[in-house]
Every structure is written in structure tokens, then in C-alpha cells.
Motif scaffolding. Structure first.
Motif, PDB file in Angstrom:
ATOM      1  N   GLY A   1       0.893  -1.233   0.076  1.00  0.00           N
ATOM      2  CA  GLY A   1      -0.005  -0.288  -0.128  1.00  0.00           C
ATOM      3  C   GLY A   1       0.862   1.374  -0.132  1.00  0.00           C
TER       4      GLY A   1
ATOM      5  N   ASP B   1     -10.033   1.092  -3.448  1.00  0.00           N
ATOM      6  CA  ASP B   1      -9.763   0.255  -2.518  1.00  0.00           C
ATOM      7  C   ASP B   1     -11.121  -0.119  -1.639  1.00  0.00           C
TER       8      ASP B   1
ATOM      9  N   ARG C   1     -11.950   1.145   1.088  1.00  0.00           N
ATOM     10  CA  ARG C   1     -12.431   2.280   1.800  1.00  0.00           C
ATOM     11  C   ARG C   1     -12.994   3.271   0.912  1.00  0.00           C
TER      12      ARG C   1
ATOM     13  N   ARG D   1      -5.680  -1.660  -0.465  1.00  0.00           N
ATOM     14  CA  ARG D   1      -5.691  -0.451   0.018  1.00  0.00           C
ATOM     15  C   ARG D   1      -4.687   0.689  -1.014  1.00  0.00           C
TER      16      ARG D   1
END
Length: 202
Positions: free
Chosen positions: A9, A134, A136, A172
Motif C-alpha cells: 500500500g 480500494d 475504503r 489499500r
């Protein structure tokens, strides 16, 4: 299920762009056609009945104009970006693949009336091109910043959907303060997937 690719990441955005662009470059025409058909079917599950902002895939981005035709067949009115100098995108309504013209960056744009950037606020759903997203909701684009500038004018409850391949939904990505997170990902095999926990849509 979120699919993890073998990239740490902490790698910067340009390293991610290079890796993902290289992956796309070796995709076969058969894979691309199969994915385009799957995405055309998947957009019918979005339930859009009013305005939707979308785009015409280029440079081996997943999808095709079949996505746009499927949205229109479901009752949506489709807005496509019209590029100009760096800044927020302008828009024009998509009325069919035979009413498009070639534009900069190899894009296809509608031949109709060009609408101002704040037209994005009409859309209940915005399909956003991405190299990856990702879990998130952090999106990786090509780096020109058009969408970063454009999405600030979207309505607060707009459903922001990154369209990527299944292996481009990753654990990520690097994030910067100006990055606007996506609420959803749309992939050929996985369909519509919720990201993060920030979206107003259930």
C-alpha cells in the motif's frame, strides 16, 4: 469479497498506475468483450430512473457503450463528459452510439449541446472511471484531476460508483487530502459492491 493484488500500500500513485496500466495492456479482446457484456447487465441493477453521469470506456477500461444503452433502456437519461482545459468537466447527453464524435485523449463525446460543469448535480448516480479502487473507497485515476475537480459539485446524496475490473478492487491505495472517496464499486463479476461506510445510499 475484496480481491487483493500483490502490491504494498505504501507505493506511490505513479507506481500503481504503471502496474495497473501494464496489466490492462495484456488483456485479450475476448476478456474485454465478456466484461463489457457483464457490465452492461450489471448496470441494470442500479435502478437509475433519472439522470446518471457515465463515460465511454477507452484504453482498455472495462465496459463499452452497451452500458450506456442499458441505462437508457432502463429509463435513465445519460450524461457523458466533454473535456476541455484542465478543470471541471462539462457534459452532454448521450442519445446513442451513432451520435458521437471523436475528441481529445481518444474519447468519444456526444454531438449535442454542451452543458456546464454544474450539470453533474442533476445525477443521482455517477459512474466514475478508475484504474483501481480500494475497500475504503479511495479511487486511483489517471492523474489528470478532471474528476477530482468535477465531483466537488455533485449533490451530497449522489451515489459515486467506481467502475473497475474485479482484480482492480484492492485492499489499500495511497490517499491524498483532496481525494474524494467512492461509495461503491461496480465490477464485471461482482456487480455492485458497497465500499467503506460513508455512503448515504443503502
Amino acid at each position: 469479497m475484496v480481491i487483493t493484488v500483490d502490491m504494498p500500500g505504501e507505493r506511490d500513485k505513479q507506481a500503481w498506475r504503471t502496474e495497473l496500466t501494464d496489466r490492462r495492456a495484456v488483456l485479450s479482446a475476448t476478456v474485454q468483450e465478456d466484461e463489457a457484456l457483464a457490465l452492461a447487465a450489471a448496470v441494470t441493477t442500479l435502478g437509475v430512473r433519472e439522470w446518471v453521469c457515465a463515460y465511454v470506456p477507452v484504453d482498455r477500461e472495462p465496459g463499452s457503450t452497451a452500458m450506456l444503452d442499458a441505462l437508457r433502456a432502463g429509463g435513465a437519461r445519460v450524461l457523458l463528459p466533454v473535456t476541455g482545459p484542465p478543470g471541471p468537466l462539462s457534459w452532454a447527453e448521450y442519445t446513442g452510439a451513432d451520435e458521437m464524435r471523436r475528441a481529445r485523449y481518444g474519447l468519444l463525446e456526444p454531438i449535442g449541446t454542451v452543458l456546464p460543469p454544474d450539470t453533474v448535480a442533476r445525477a443521482e448516480t455517477i459512474l466514475v472511471p478508475a484504474l483501481a479502487v480500494d475497500r475504503r473507497g479511495v479511487r486511483l485515476g489517471r492523474g489528470a484531476g478532471y474528476y477530482d475537480r468535477t465531483l466537488a459539485a455533485a449533490r451530497p446524496d449522489a451515489r459515486l460508483v467506481a467502475v473497475v475490473r474485479d482484480d482492480e478492487l484492492v485492499e489499500r491505495l495511497p490517499e491524498e487530502p483532496h481525494d474524494l472517496r467512492m461509495g461503491w464499486a461496480l465490477t464485471p463479476r461482482g456487480g455492485l459492491r458497497r465500499l467503506g461506510g460513508d455512503s448515504a445510499w443503502e
